[in-house]
Design a protein around this motif. Structure first.
Motif, PDB file in Angstrom:
ATOM      1  N   ARG A   1     -37.053 -38.451 -10.396  1.00 34.16           N
ATOM      2  CA  ARG A   1     -36.803 -37.048 -10.721  1.00 34.16           C
ATOM      3  C   ARG A   1     -35.568 -36.910 -11.595  1.00 34.16           C
ATOM      4  N   PHE A   2     -35.624 -35.946 -12.457  1.00 34.03           N
ATOM      5  CA  PHE A   2     -34.564 -35.770 -13.432  1.00 34.03           C
ATOM      6  C   PHE A   2     -34.413 -34.285 -13.739  1.00 34.03           C
ATOM      7  N   MET A   3     -33.181 -33.834 -13.797  1.00 32.97           N
ATOM      8  CA  MET A   3     -32.930 -32.446 -14.172  1.00 32.97           C
ATOM      9  C   MET A   3     -31.651 -32.402 -14.977  1.00 32.97           C
ATOM     10  N   ARG A   4     -31.692 -31.751 -16.112  1.00 33.80           N
ATOM     11  CA  ARG A   4     -30.482 -31.640 -16.928  1.00 33.80           C
ATOM     12  C   ARG A   4     -30.404 -30.236 -17.498  1.00 33.80           C
ATOM     13  N   LEU A   5     -29.259 -29.627 -17.268  1.00 37.36           N
ATOM     14  CA  LEU A   5     -29.066 -28.269 -17.754  1.00 37.36           C
ATOM     15  C   LEU A   5     -27.888 -28.239 -18.709  1.00 37.36           C
ATOM     16  N   THR A   6     -28.079 -27.631 -19.840  1.00 41.37           N
ATOM     17  CA  THR A   6     -26.949 -27.426 -20.749  1.00 41.37           C
ATOM     18  C   THR A   6     -26.999 -25.989 -21.223  1.00 41.37           C
ATOM     19  N   GLY A   7     -25.849 -25.425 -21.441  1.00 39.04           N
ATOM     20  CA  GLY A   7     -25.857 -24.045 -21.895  1.00 39.04           C
ATOM     21  C   GLY A   7     -24.476 -23.528 -22.184  1.00 39.04           C
ATOM     22  N   ASN A   8     -24.456 -22.290 -22.607  1.00 39.83           N
ATOM     23  CA  ASN A   8     -23.206 -21.639 -22.970  1.00 39.83           C
ATOM     24  C   ASN A   8     -23.222 -20.186 -22.545  1.00 39.83           C
TER      25      ASN A   8
ATOM     26  N   VAL B   1     -30.610 -24.314 -21.475  1.00 43.26           N
ATOM     27  CA  VAL B   1     -31.844 -25.081 -21.536  1.00 43.26           C
ATOM     28  C   VAL B   1     -31.852 -26.038 -20.345  1.00 43.26           C
ATOM     29  N   THR B   2     -32.926 -26.029 -19.612  1.00 45.35           N
ATOM     30  CA  THR B   2     -33.053 -26.952 -18.491  1.00 45.35           C
ATOM     31  C   THR B   2     -34.260 -27.842 -18.739  1.00 45.35           C
ATOM     32  N   ARG B   3     -34.032 -29.108 -18.572  1.00 42.15           N
ATOM     33  CA  ARG B   3     -35.156 -30.050 -18.667  1.00 42.15           C
ATOM     34  C   ARG B   3     -35.389 -30.631 -17.294  1.00 42.15           C
ATOM     35  N   VAL B   4     -36.613 -30.583 -16.844  1.00 40.93           N
ATOM     36  CA  VAL B   4     -36.943 -31.130 -15.536  1.00 40.93           C
ATOM     37  C   VAL B   4     -38.093 -32.101 -15.725  1.00 40.93           C
ATOM     38  N   ARG B   5     -37.991 -33.216 -15.073  1.00 37.99           N
ATOM     39  CA  ARG B   5     -39.094 -34.160 -15.180  1.00 37.99           C
ATOM     40  C   ARG B   5     -39.273 -34.893 -13.865  1.00 37.99           C
ATOM     41  N   GLU B   6     -40.500 -35.008 -13.455  1.00 39.01           N
ATOM     42  CA  GLU B   6     -40.786 -35.819 -12.282  1.00 39.01           C
ATOM     43  C   GLU B   6     -41.968 -36.725 -12.602  1.00 39.01           C
TER      44      GLU B   6
ATOM     45  N   SER C   1     -68.562 -52.861  -2.608  1.00 37.56           N
ATOM     46  CA  SER C   1     -68.872 -51.511  -2.128  1.00 37.56           C
ATOM     47  C   SER C   1     -67.844 -51.062  -1.109  1.00 37.56           C
ATOM     48  N   TRP C   2     -67.038 -52.001  -0.602  1.00 35.55           N
ATOM     49  CA  TRP C   2     -66.088 -51.595   0.445  1.00 35.55           C
ATOM     50  C   TRP C   2     -64.624 -51.810   0.083  1.00 35.55           C
ATOM     51  N   LEU C   3     -64.368 -52.236  -1.122  1.00 31.89           N
ATOM     52  CA  LEU C   3     -62.977 -52.460  -1.502  1.00 31.89           C
ATOM     53  C   LEU C   3     -62.702 -51.854  -2.874  1.00 31.89           C
ATOM     54  N   LYS C   4     -61.680 -51.037  -2.911  1.00 28.44           N
ATOM     55  CA  LYS C   4     -61.396 -50.298  -4.137  1.00 28.44           C
ATOM     56  C   LYS C   4     -59.903 -50.273  -4.412  1.00 28.44           C
ATOM     57  N   LEU C   5     -59.557 -50.376  -5.688  1.00 26.66           N
ATOM     58  CA  LEU C   5     -58.157 -50.293  -6.070  1.00 26.66           C
ATOM     59  C   LEU C   5     -57.982 -49.075  -6.996  1.00 26.66           C
ATOM     60  N   THR C   6     -57.016 -48.253  -6.652  1.00 28.17           N
ATOM     61  CA  THR C   6     -56.760 -47.085  -7.486  1.00 28.17           C
ATOM     62  C   THR C   6     -55.326 -47.144  -7.986  1.00 28.17           C
ATOM     63  N   ALA C   7     -55.165 -46.937  -9.268  1.00 25.95           N
ATOM     64  CA  ALA C   7     -53.818 -46.880  -9.836  1.00 25.95           C
ATOM     65  C   ALA C   7     -53.679 -45.509 -10.473  1.00 25.95           C
ATOM     66  N   ARG C   8     -52.552 -44.885 -10.209  1.00 24.98           N
ATOM     67  CA  ARG C   8     -52.406 -43.527 -10.704  1.00 24.98           C
ATOM     68  C   ARG C   8     -51.006 -43.313 -11.243  1.00 24.98           C
ATOM     69  N   GLY C   9     -50.924 -42.610 -12.322  1.00 27.79           N
ATOM     70  CA  GLY C   9     -49.628 -42.239 -12.865  1.00 27.79           C
ATOM     71  C   GLY C   9     -49.667 -40.761 -13.172  1.00 27.79           C
ATOM     72  N   GLY C  10     -48.581 -40.101 -12.878  1.00 24.33           N
ATOM     73  CA  GLY C  10     -48.573 -38.671 -13.150  1.00 24.33           C
ATOM     74  C   GLY C  10     -47.208 -38.251 -13.612  1.00 24.33           C
ATOM     75  N   THR C  11     -47.174 -37.224 -14.410  1.00 15.73           N
ATOM     76  CA  THR C  11     -45.890 -36.716 -14.836  1.00 15.73           C
ATOM     77  C   THR C  11     -45.953 -35.205 -14.873  1.00 15.73           C
ATOM     78  N   ASP C  12     -44.832 -34.616 -14.583  1.00 12.75           N
ATOM     79  CA  ASP C  12     -44.721 -33.168 -14.663  1.00 12.75           C
ATOM     80  C   ASP C  12     -43.387 -32.916 -15.336  1.00 12.75           C
ATOM     81  N   PHE C  13     -43.409 -32.457 -16.542  1.00  6.27           N
ATOM     82  CA  PHE C  13     -42.121 -32.169 -17.170  1.00  6.27           C
ATOM     83  C   PHE C  13     -42.146 -30.847 -17.898  1.00  6.27           C
ATOM     84  N   TYR C  14     -41.020 -30.206 -17.856  1.00  4.88           N
ATOM     85  CA  TYR C  14     -40.930 -28.936 -18.546  1.00  4.88           C
ATOM     86  C   TYR C  14     -39.534 -28.663 -19.074  1.00  4.88           C
TER      87      TYR C  14
END
Lengths: 482, 1162
Positions: free
Chosen positions: B669-676, B634-639, B595-608
């Motif tokens: 974190r990652f960001m990549r832009l390509t274009g013309n 085109v820009t790809r961003v991911r965290e 009741s007094w000890l807890k383990l939390t594991a979390r993963g999250g992603t945000d990409f567009y």
């Protein structure tokens, strides 16, 4: 867990060391292109009345503004030249693999410094940063006099260091493909220019320098012109700066000044149709004619302007994207050298007064033969009326030389502005607008506004040496012709 | 009655043995007697002791313990002796026996005091993460975990109630209403829910319902005016634009000082990719605008490092913690639907004059004679020609300004040859722009069994922008589910998909295709229909005057310059489009060991992926060679973020409770832009990159990682004294191995004086004092350590070229460090009817990673260093209360917040005098040591003035004298003196009326629009003295021998033409007297008014529809006070970075919106 950090933090899109040739190419091209673009044309180009400037370009109406862009572009050129010295070819001063390359970079540096100080006067020079890890954020302003003395010495040293047996830049050198002999003649020609520039401010040093230069080989023909090739069929950035203005600039800023068009017209100069275009209305009326626009116009004068009554630059040459032989972007030509030699001859410095006319004629011939004019035969009437020194005083001869140089320097605004200030020829009538100069043509460029903000103390010290402050109307040290 | 402590002092010869004989004595009398015999102090609260009644006592030589026991026997009082002080306190209630209740299903119903069912009440099992939410009829059901002792019922607006589990399985719980919940649970760093009273720092919490009243499409804008010290501004940017939040002032010179957004524990990428600048560009929106406001349960604002130290890196500007809605266990299917429709129009447009038309010197400029030729007006008059006036086109004020004749219906020929009558055109904005229309629909389904709950929502937003053809479409899908896999293992998972499509977003600031740019200088006599024919015809070309080189098919602009596109061409023949596909996902598993000890594991992603395309058709005046252009990128961003948190809650003894958290996280974190970019189309109407004469590439790539370890803890003593601490170490890839590890701690404490001192008073309901100290580090962007060469994009005849970076790098860069201290107090009085919260803070950011500008003569433009110190010091005050609460249910609630931030740039880098934040024509905004951030410096001309500050007037011309060249002189500061908000809410039965006033006082803004209006004579300001009667204020000057001027002290009386006067103030874009363009940015705005009605639940009892409500609202309604000339001070910037601080540049107007919304629950 941090072991891949360094790799991750390595810049993915750029490099940390490059071949010196890539830097030299960049400097040569940028230094040349910046002198004839729209920005320079509506400022310096309109002050010396090649271009009409714009109705809305306040600088062309003598309304004072800091000349930030010129300041920035020249120190950027110097930064890249410094990198050649302090990184790419570091420590190779006596190594044949780098010795002559370093000398060439030094000669380039002299050209940039000279142009900068000619435009502004005293500038930070000896105390600018020596390398990227030892930056001086508050460099003092050196006097123009001390800068000139140093530049002359630098040229001598560089010439001594040049050796055709050394490795050189090859194709990366747009001027001479790395030819050390040509670089030596180019450097000596620059020395002639340096000496002549200070003739009214430091006559003794001027004479010594000019005499020394006259005694050594100078650029000897149009095949030895320093120039950047241009391309009409590639990117805009590869085109001649005046053509770039046509492609990307404002149509309101394409008109030529009355002084230039009238001079060419009056003299029946064969270059006229290759410099100016006939006015739209005269073509419409079936009587093609050339007419330049006034400079620094007053509001009332502007009101009366009907654009189609005025000439732009020629649409068959400078403003022609399909010109089969693109116009090189000239940096320093044999014709320049001839005119300096003619002037030296008038003074008896390294030549006699009798040589002046020959040198002058050589200069005009060389100028006419340049792209896009390609005139190899000067019309006899022109030769008679314009190129003879018969019966003219030395001062009148100088005026003739300088007027021809002024035409030669179309498209090279900085040099044209500088030579006009130095000699006062051709005589130009200022436009009617009073601006910040009381209606006089500016005599120098105003320091970058960032200097006021970031190097204030040294800036103020330099400004205190100017007779009328950091203004268009103050004169630089060598601007002393009585 | 209140805090009245009685301290009794006795003689020095104290005795330990007591003899007393008293009858019917009050306790006070007894204590007094004891004190005389023993010398002990007594400490007690008057009313507590009074309640105890009388005592009889008869003892001889008794020990003090015995005497006190007799005195207090049978009374709810207890005593404690410390040193020579005896404290009398009320006894804590006897703990009830704990019954074994594991797996018992508890059902019940929650109502208010009047037995109305309360839906949505959170029922938590104390000491566990289990819980439920009451449904529409107030009923609930939940399965108890092992060791459950009590249930805690909490609901917004009601006092939290704790119910001991005594074995009953059906509970009827009545919650008492409170003006403000006494015990608010707020979400704090790392998503840890805390009792607000326990916090030693400021956390402001807003509920989703409070946010969505005004229906802001970008939730960040909805925070405006609601929280002390939170300043919200927005770019003037069309539909779907960015917003800017600054908490407690700017602390960063570079970048934007914006807080970190964290959604359900996962940081959200909020960057505004490729923002607009002073010279154009488009605002494609930021990250926060992608979040559906209807999904938001609550927002916690962690103000600065004190609250956000555990977010490290990006916590130094504060954190906006967003908690989204979840389903609830043990509840059937619930369906909610809401729909919102609003319209918007310009709130403030330039203050145009409608008297004088195009021309100069109060006349037309040219004349078309009957012979077909064009003459100047002067010539025509001298020659007495027949014909009609002819308008000209040109670049400057001489050819196209509104300094002309009075508009009286005169016939004239315009610059294209149309014959028109000279009449005012007052509605240019209305004729061109559209009414903005926004339509938002939202549907959500939630429900759950005992073990699983879920919520799914879908929203659709469609905006038809103010700028014609500008649209925005956004669809969001959100699925969240929580499950109890085993009694000890909990799962929480969320997936959020956002598809956004913007079309024809407007270009901003000083750029030709900013539609607002035209109107500022458009001649006041020029009708819009002449512009609506936006392409040159052969006839136009034949009759044109003032142009050169125009041809049929070209964009028809009214001026000849490049900076004034025809907006009709812009909306019809230029196009931009952006598509953003974004996925935000989160998965959390937590395991209760005990009741007094807890383990939390979390993963999250945000990409567009952000895909942008822009083209301008052949004929676009601005494009190279009038040949059109195209850009595609085109820009790809991911965290990605992963973290692990071990949390424990230890009851050390009866008095002390210790919560301890240990965690580690990894961020990538990652960001990549390509274009013309392609210039000059080859074939018309084919909008692809390969259909261009020349093209060039766009490329960028950035990657970085941060690893962290942290610990935090909360120590509490008897629920009235709390100490929190945290410590975090980051390892960042952006710094060198020697410097990439850095540590920062925080500590805070709070003391609830009312509890500590057992004060139970109706007057003073609650008093808390708090203090906190914290640090937060930051490691900057990647690739800042090495100087690099960049290759020119194009070779010159095959010869490549390279240049060295103009920024001098520093391989030894260290992390930035913000240190913040705050003190504060929270007080509630009059039965919680009135509450106040006060905070003083001092935050200083040192070692900023900064590109300090160098004079170019040093050969470099910037040096990247750890530099400077910026200090923000300020106070925040918020008051809230219930001025009126009637028995019939009418309630008036009111709150006011005030914040005053004093910013100081303490130092920059060695040898650096100033840092330029932004600059535009005629103005520089800088930071300078010893002054606050945002000093506005003139970079134009200045008036010549006498010693008393009066302008010098040239006696010959009657015009003021200005400097011959440009000068730099300080004009003011962009930062406000204080900001505030005033919120009122009236409730009666199902009705609620709310209003929000948003206030900012002080600070200046430099207006480029004003400059244009003055050059071209288009604003009302230019009307006085058009007939030559303008008298410039100032004193007559005389010229001294050296040519300089001095004042004579005599007031100027010489009349001049308004045109000549304003021509001195602003003659062209570059030549202005800068101080004349400065505006006071103070305002007091009616930000929001909303009226909503919720159908009484009785009416809907047993119906298909369970709840129904309707609302009307208005946003940005009007100003009580505004000092700017023709624009909204709070929405005038062109981007949300520091570079636009204090600068207005032909901004699009801010919208005034009216809307209606409907919500239904099934």
């Amino acid at each position: 867990c941090t072991k891949d950090f360094e790799e991750l933090n390595t810049p993915p899109t750029s490099v940390t060391d490059v071949d010196a040739g890539l830097l030299l190419s960049k400097v040569q091209k940028d230094a040349a292109m910046v002198e004839g673009n729209e920005r320079a044309n509506i400022e310096f180009g309109s002050w010396i009345q090649h271009w009409a400037g714009g109705q809305v370009a306040p600088v062309s109406r003598y309304i004072q503004q800091p000349t930030d862009g010129v300041w920035a572009s020249h120190y950027a050129l110097l930064r890249n030249l410094m990198q050649i010295r302090t990184q790419s070819l570091k420590g190779m001063e006596s190594n044949p693999a780098g010795k002559s390359k370093l000398a060439i970079a030094k000669i380039m540096e002299v050209t940039v410094w000279q142009r900068l100080t000619d435009l502004f006067g005293d500038v930070p020079s000896s105390e600018t940063s020596e390398n990227a890890s030892n930056v001086n954020t508050k460099p003092v302003y050196d006097t123009q006099e001390s800068i000139y003395t140093r530049l002359i010495a630098d040229l001598d040293n560089a010439m001594a260091q040049l050796d055709p047996a050394d490795a050189s830049y090859g194709n990366a050198d747009f001027y001479f493909k790395g030819d050390a002999a040509k670089w030596k003649r180019f450097a000596n020609s620059l020395k002639l220019r340096l000496g002549m520039r200070i003739r009214y401010a430091a006559p003794q040093l001027a004479e010594k320098t000019v005499r020394e230069a006259m005694a050594q080989p100078l650029l000897a023909g149009n095949t030895e012109n320093a120039a950047i090739p241009t391309y009409n069929n590639a990117q805009t950035t590869n085109a001649h700066p005046v053509l770039q203005q046509f492609i990307g600039g404002s149509p309101d800023l394409r008109y030529l000044a009355d002084a230039l068009v009238r001079t060419l017209k009056t003299k029946n100069d064969p270059r006229l149709p290759m410099i100016a275009a006939p006015t739209v209305n005269s073509v419409k009326a079936g009587t093609p004619d050339y007419r330049g626009m006034g400079v620094a116009l007053t509001d009332a004068e502007l009101l009366a302007i009907i654009k189609d009554d005025y000439s732009t630059a020629s649409t068959t040459t400078y403003f022609n994207r399909t010109l089969s032989t693109p116009i090189p972007c000239y940096v320093f030509t044999y014709a320049d050298v001839c005119f300096f030699k003619a002037e030296a001859a008038l003074l008896g410095w390294g030549a006699t007064a009798a040589d002046a006319e020959t040198f002058f004629k050589d200069g005009v011939k060389a100028a006419m033969a340049l792209q896009p004019y390609n005139i190899t035969t000067i019309p006899p009437a022109y030769e008679t009326a314009e190129l003879s020194f018969a019966g003219l005083s030395a001062e009148q001869q100088l005026e003739k030389i300088m007027t021809q140089k002024w035409i030669l320097l179309f498209g090279r605004d900085y040099e044209a502005f500088t030579e006009w200030r130095r000699t006062g020829y051709p005589v130009l009538t200022p436009g009617g607008n009073q601006g910040s100069t009381n209606g006089t043509i500016p005599r120098r460029a105003v320091y970058s506004s960032l200097e006021v903000l970031l190097n204030g103390e040294n800036y103020r010290a330099a400004v205190s040496r100017l007779t009328q402050g950091d203004a268009y109307v103050s004169r630089v040290w060598w601007d002393k012709k009585p | 009655c209140l805090l009245l402590f009685v301290c009794l002092r006795v003689s020095a010869t104290a005795q330990q043995q007591i003899s007393l004989s008293m009858r019917n004595a009050t306790l006070e009398q007894v204590f007094s007697a004891i004190r005389q015999q023993t010398g002990y102090y007594f400490l007690y609260s008057n009313d507590v002791v009074k309640k105890a009644g009388k005592v009889n006592i008869d003892v001889k030589d008794a020990a003090i313990d015995k005497v006190l026991k007799i005195c207090l026997a049978g009374r709810q009082l207890t005593y404690k002796i410390i040193d020579q002080t005896i404290t009398i306190q009320e006894k804590a209630p006897e703990p009830l026996p704990v019954k074994p209740v594991a797996d018992t299903v508890i059902t019940g119903k929650v109502t208010d005091e009047k037995n109305n069912p309360l839906p949505g009440v959170t029922i938590a099992v104390e000491g566990s993460s289990q819980g439920a939410i009451s449904n529409a009829d107030g009923s609930f059901s939940l399965r108890l975990p092992a060791g459950a002792r009590a249930l805690v019922f909490s609901f917004m607006g009601f006092t939290q109630q704790r119910v001991e589990l005594t074995g009953a399985t059906n509970l009827q719980v009545k919650l008492a209403e409170s003006t403000k919940a006494l015990s608010e649970v707020v979400v704090t760093a790392l998503g840890i829910k805390r009792d607000k009273k326990a916090l030693g720092y400021t956390v402001a919490e807003l509920k989703g319902a409070d946010l969505s009243q005004g229906k802001e499409a970008n939730v960040a804008n909805a925070l405006s005016g609601k929280v002390a010290g939170v300043q919200v501004s927005r770019a003037a940017s069309g539909a779907g634009g960015s917003s800017k939040i600054v908490i407690r002032g700017n602390n960063s010179l570079q970048g934007n000082s914006q807080p970190l957004y964290v959604v359900d524990g996962i940081p959200l990428d909020n960057q505004n990719l490729k923002p607009a600048s002073a010279t154009g560009g488009i605002d494609y929106g930021d990250g926060i605008s992608n979040i559906n406001p209807e999904d938001i349960e609550s927002i916690s604002l962690l103000k600065g490092p004190n609250a956000a130290a555990l977010y490290g890196q990006r916590g130094s500007n504060g954190v906006v913690l967003i908690t989204t809605k979840t389903g609830s266990s043990g509840k059937g299917l619930g369906v909610r639907f809401s729909s919102d429709y609003s319209i918007g129009n310009a709130l403030v447009t330039p203050d145009f004059q409608n008297e004088y038309g195009q021309g100069l010197n109060s006349d037309f400029t040219h004349f078309r004679a009957t012979d077909g030729r064009i003459y100047t007006m002067a010539e025509a008059k001298t020659l007495g020609l027949q014909g009609m006036p002819k308008m000209s086109a040109g670049r400057d004020r001489i050819m196209r300004s509104s300094w002309g004749a009075k508009m009286e219906g005169q016939e004239y020929e315009d610059q294209w040859g149309n014959v028109l009558k000279l009449t005012p055109q007052p509605n240019t904005y209305k004729e061109f722009f559209n009414t903005e229309k926004q339509f938002i629909n939202n549907i959500s389904v939630d429900g759950g069994t005992e073990k699983v709950n879920y919520r799914f929502s879908y929203s659709n937003t469609h905006v038809n922008g103010y700028v014609p053809t500008n649209t925005l479409d956004r669809n969001t899908f959100n699925l969240r589910t929580q499950a109890t896999i085993t009694p000890k293992l909990q799962l929480d998972a969320k997936i959020n998909y956002i598809a956004q499509k913007g079309k024809n977003r407007p270009t901003l600031s000083d750029a030709s295709d900013n539609p607002a740019y035209l109107f500022i200088s458009q001649p006041r006599s020029m009708p819009m229909h002449t512009l609506a024919d936006y392409t040159w015809t052969a006839e136009d070309v034949a009759k044109q005057f003032g142009y050169s080189g125009v041809f049929p098919g070209l964009e028809k602009t009214y001026a000849t310059n490049s900076s004034t596109a025809n907006p009709y061409w812009t909306i019809n023949n230029t196009h931009n489009e952006d598509n953003r596909d974004r996925v935000i996902g989160m998965l959390r598993l937590s395991y209760d060991f005990t009741s007094w000890l807890k383990l939390t594991a979390r993963g999250g992603t945000d990409f567009y992926t952000d895909q942008r395309q822009r083209y301008r058709q052949i004929g676009t005046y601005q494009s190279r060679n009038r040949n059109g252009d195209i850009e595609e990128q085109v820009t790809r961003v991911r965290e990605d973020n992963y973290d692990l948190l071990l949390s424990s809650n230890l009851e050390l003894n009866k008095d002390f409770n210790l919560g301890l958290n240990l965690g580690a996280s990894h961020q990538k974190r990652f960001m990549r832009l390509t274009g013309n970019t392609g210039q000059e189309f080859i074939v018309p109407k084919l909008y692809v990159i390969n259909n261009t004469l020349t093209n060039s590439y766009l490329f960028d790539l950035q990657e970085s990682e941060i690893n962290s370890a942290y610990a935090s803890g909360q120590l509490s003593f008897r629920e009235f004294w709390f100490v929190d601490f945290s410590a975090r170490n980051d390892w960042s890839s952006t710094l060198s191995p020697e410097n990439n590890s850095f540590f920062y701690p925080s500590v805070s404490t709070s003391l609830i004086l009312t509890d500590a001192l057992k004060i139970q008073s109706n007057t003073l309901s609650f008093l808390k004092v708090r203090a906190s100290w914290a640090q937060a580090g930051s490691s900057g962007n990647p690739y800042q350590l090495t100087g690099t060469y960049s290759l020119d994009q194009f070779t010159h005849g095959g010869q490549p070229m390279a240049s060295f970076s103009s920024i001098i790098p520093d391989p030894n860069l260290q992390n930035e460090l913000t240190t913040s201290t705050e003190f504060g107090a929270d007080v509630r009085v009059l039965n919680n009817r009135l509450g106040a919260s006060f905070t003083w803070y001092n935050a200083s950011t040192k070692n900023q990673i900064l590109d300090v500008p160098l004079p170019l003569s040093s050969l470099f433009e910037y040096r990247r260093v750890n530099a400077g110190e910026i200090r923000n010091r300020g106070i925040e005050l918020s008051l809230n209360g219930t001025p009126l609460k009637l028995a019939n249910g009418f309630t008036w609630e009111s709150s006011f917040n005030f914040a005053r931030n004093r910013n100081m740039v303490v130092s920059l880098a060695d040898g650096v005098d100033a840092f330029v934040l932004g600059s535009d024509r005629g103005v520089i905004v800088k930071a300078e040591p010893g002054k606050p951030f945002g000093v506005i410096v003139s970079n134009g001309f200045a008036w010549l003035k006498d010693e008393q500050g009066r302008r010098l007037i040239d006696p010959a011309t009657g015009l003021p004298l200005r400097t011959s060249g440009r000068v730099q002189e300080e004009l003011g500061n962009a930062m406000p003196d204080w900001t505030g908000g005033f919120f009122n809410s009236f409730r009666y039965k199902g009705f609620q009326l709310t209003g929000l006033i948003d206030i900012r006082q002080g600070g200046m803004v430099y207006s480029q629009s004003n400059r244009e209006e003055l050059i071209y004579g288009t604003s009302k300001k230019t009307l006085p003295g058009r007939d030559g009667s303008y008298i410039a204020s100032g004193v007559v000057a005389q010229q001294k021998a050296d040519g300089t001027w001095e004042g004579t002290g005599q007031a100027n009386t010489k009349p001049v033409f308004a045109q000549d006067y304003w021509n001195v103030v602003a003659s062209d874009k570059e030549s202005v007297v800068s101080e004349e363009m400065l505006n006071d940015a103070s305002y007091m705005a009616m930000r929001e008014i909303s009226l909503s009605y919720q159908l009484p639940s009785k009416m809907l009892n047993g119906k298909f529809i369970k709840r129904a409500g309707i609302g009307l609202y208005g946003r940005n309604l009007f100003y009580f006070q505004r000092k700017t000339d023709g624009f909204s001070p709070e929405a005038s910037s062109f981007n949300v970075n520091n570079s636009s601080l204090g600068l207005e540049s032909t901004s699009l107007p801010m919208m005034r919106n009216f809307g209606i919304n409907l919500n239904l629950e099934f």
